[in-house]
Each structure stands twice: as C-alpha cells, then as structure tokens.
Design a protein around this motif. Sequence first.
Motif, PDB file in Angstrom:
ATOM      1  N   HIS A  11      -3.437  -6.041   3.458  1.00  0.00           N
ATOM      2  CA  HIS A  11      -3.545  -7.504   3.475  1.00  0.00           C
ATOM      3  C   HIS A  11      -3.097  -8.045   4.846  1.00  0.00           C
ATOM      4  CE1 HIS A  11      -3.471 -11.634   2.040  1.00  0.00           C
ATOM      5  NE2 HIS A  11      -2.255 -11.739   2.552  1.00  0.00           N
ATOM      6  N   ASP A  12      -1.951  -7.588   5.328  1.00  0.00           N
ATOM      7  CA  ASP A  12      -1.457  -8.005   6.647  1.00  0.00           C
ATOM      8  C   ASP A  12      -2.439  -7.619   7.751  1.00  0.00           C
ATOM      9  OD1 ASP A  12       0.784  -8.988   5.415  1.00  0.00           O
ATOM     10  OD2 ASP A  12       2.126  -7.396   6.136  1.00  0.00           O
ATOM     11  N   HIS A  13      -3.009  -6.419   7.624  1.00  0.00           N
ATOM     12  CA  HIS A  13      -3.974  -5.936   8.615  1.00  0.00           C
ATOM     13  C   HIS A  13      -5.199  -6.853   8.662  1.00  0.00           C
ATOM     14  CE1 HIS A  13      -6.192  -3.144  11.084  1.00  0.00           C
ATOM     15  NE2 HIS A  13      -7.076  -2.908  10.151  1.00  0.00           N
ATOM     16  N   GLY A  14      -5.678  -7.259   7.493  1.00  0.00           N
ATOM     17  CA  GLY A  14      -6.827  -8.162   7.441  1.00  0.00           C
ATOM     18  C   GLY A  14      -6.532  -9.501   8.096  1.00  0.00           C
ATOM     19  N   GLN A  15      -5.338 -10.025   7.857  1.00  0.00           N
ATOM     20  CA  GLN A  15      -4.961 -11.288   8.499  1.00  0.00           C
ATOM     21  C   GLN A  15      -4.846 -11.118  10.011  1.00  0.00           C
ATOM     22  OE1 GLN A  15      -1.435 -12.500   6.262  1.00  0.00           O
ATOM     23  NE2 GLN A  15      -2.704 -13.972   5.165  1.00  0.00           N
ATOM     24  N   ALA A  16      -4.287  -9.996  10.439  1.00  0.00           N
ATOM     25  CA  ALA A  16      -4.156  -9.743  11.875  1.00  0.00           C
ATOM     26  C   ALA A  16      -5.537  -9.604  12.521  1.00  0.00           C
ATOM     27  CB  ALA A  16      -3.316  -8.488  12.125  1.00  0.00           C
ATOM     28  N   LEU A  17      -6.460  -8.910  11.851  1.00  0.00           N
ATOM     29  CA  LEU A  17      -7.822  -8.785  12.385  1.00  0.00           C
ATOM     30  C   LEU A  17      -8.457 -10.160  12.560  1.00  0.00           C
ATOM     31  CD1 LEU A  17      -9.313  -5.767  10.418  1.00  0.00           C
ATOM     32  CD2 LEU A  17      -8.943  -5.893  12.883  1.00  0.00           C
ATOM     33  N   LEU A  52      -4.691  -8.318  19.404  1.00  0.00           N
ATOM     34  CA  LEU A  52      -4.587  -6.866  19.346  1.00  0.00           C
ATOM     35  C   LEU A  52      -3.148  -6.388  19.205  1.00  0.00           C
ATOM     36  CD1 LEU A  52      -7.322  -5.833  21.922  1.00  0.00           C
ATOM     37  CD2 LEU A  52      -7.447  -5.767  19.431  1.00  0.00           C
ATOM     38  N   ASP A  53      -2.181  -7.114  19.767  1.00  0.00           N
ATOM     39  CA  ASP A  53      -0.777  -6.733  19.590  1.00  0.00           C
ATOM     40  C   ASP A  53      -0.367  -6.890  18.125  1.00  0.00           C
ATOM     41  OD1 ASP A  53      -0.201  -5.987  22.242  1.00  0.00           O
ATOM     42  OD2 ASP A  53       0.168  -8.074  22.806  1.00  0.00           O
ATOM     43  N   LYS A  54      -0.785  -7.982  17.521  1.00  0.00           N
ATOM     44  CA  LYS A  54      -0.474  -8.235  16.108  1.00  0.00           C
ATOM     45  C   LYS A  54      -1.167  -7.194  15.223  1.00  0.00           C
ATOM     46  CE  LYS A  54      -0.532 -12.029  12.758  1.00  0.00           C
ATOM     47  NZ  LYS A  54      -0.945 -13.422  12.546  1.00  0.00           N
ATOM     48  N   ILE A  55      -2.397  -6.865  15.541  1.00  0.00           N
ATOM     49  CA  ILE A  55      -3.140  -5.866  14.775  1.00  0.00           C
ATOM     50  C   ILE A  55      -2.447  -4.506  14.859  1.00  0.00           C
ATOM     51  CG2 ILE A  55      -5.301  -4.540  14.680  1.00  0.00           C
ATOM     52  CD1 ILE A  55      -6.678  -7.167  15.747  1.00  0.00           C
TER      53      ILE A  55
END
Length: 115
Positions: A10-16, A21-24
């Motif tokens: 879920h976090d990964h999807g929001q970061a994408l 790119l740092d957040k991802i």
Amino acid sequence: MTRTPEQIFHDHGQALGSGDLDKISANYAEDAVFVTPSGVLRGRDGVKQGIGTLLGDLPDAAWDVKPQFADDVLFLEWSAATAHARVEDGVDTFVFRDGLIQAQTVRYTLVTEDG
C-alpha cells in the motif's frame, strides 16, 4: 512493529503515485535486488534507476493492478496506459523481509503508439 506485506505494498503504491524516487526506494531494503527486463539492479540506487525508467516510459499512466499475496511473497499482474504507450502483460513478484521489499522481479512489454 514490522509492517505486513499488504501495508508495504500500500505504501509502495502511494509512493509510486508521488513519482518521488527517494520515497519509492525507502520501501526497499538497502541490499534489495531488482530484476528488470534489461538486467539486475542492486540496492536502493538500483531500485531508483529501474523504477525511474518505468515511470519515465509511462508518465501520467492509468494503472490497473491485481495483487495476490502468499505469506511474504506478492504476485502482481498489472497494466498501465498513457495516450502514447501501454503495458499489456506486466507481472511483478515481490519478496518481503523485515518490513521492506527485499527483492522484486519485473517483466513487461511496452507498446508505443508508433509500434
């Protein structure tokens, strides 16, 4: 408390969605392995490179994802489309460890408007 694979995804999807790119890459382990159609990338810098290429190919895409979790592994079928390109057969496999993504394989075919 360690995050579950579902929470990490879920976090990964929001970061994408942010395109940052740092957040991802923060969702990946320091020694993550990222296997792409063009080769094996390692560490968070490799993740940034691989995902940066994909996001660059599909700016402002509409994404469709179908996740299937099995313990610490996620099998993900996905597609994405823009006005000029689309992915028809995207498949990712994620391996989770200690609240982060330890490994990911990515396979997809990018079809552009001109062929």
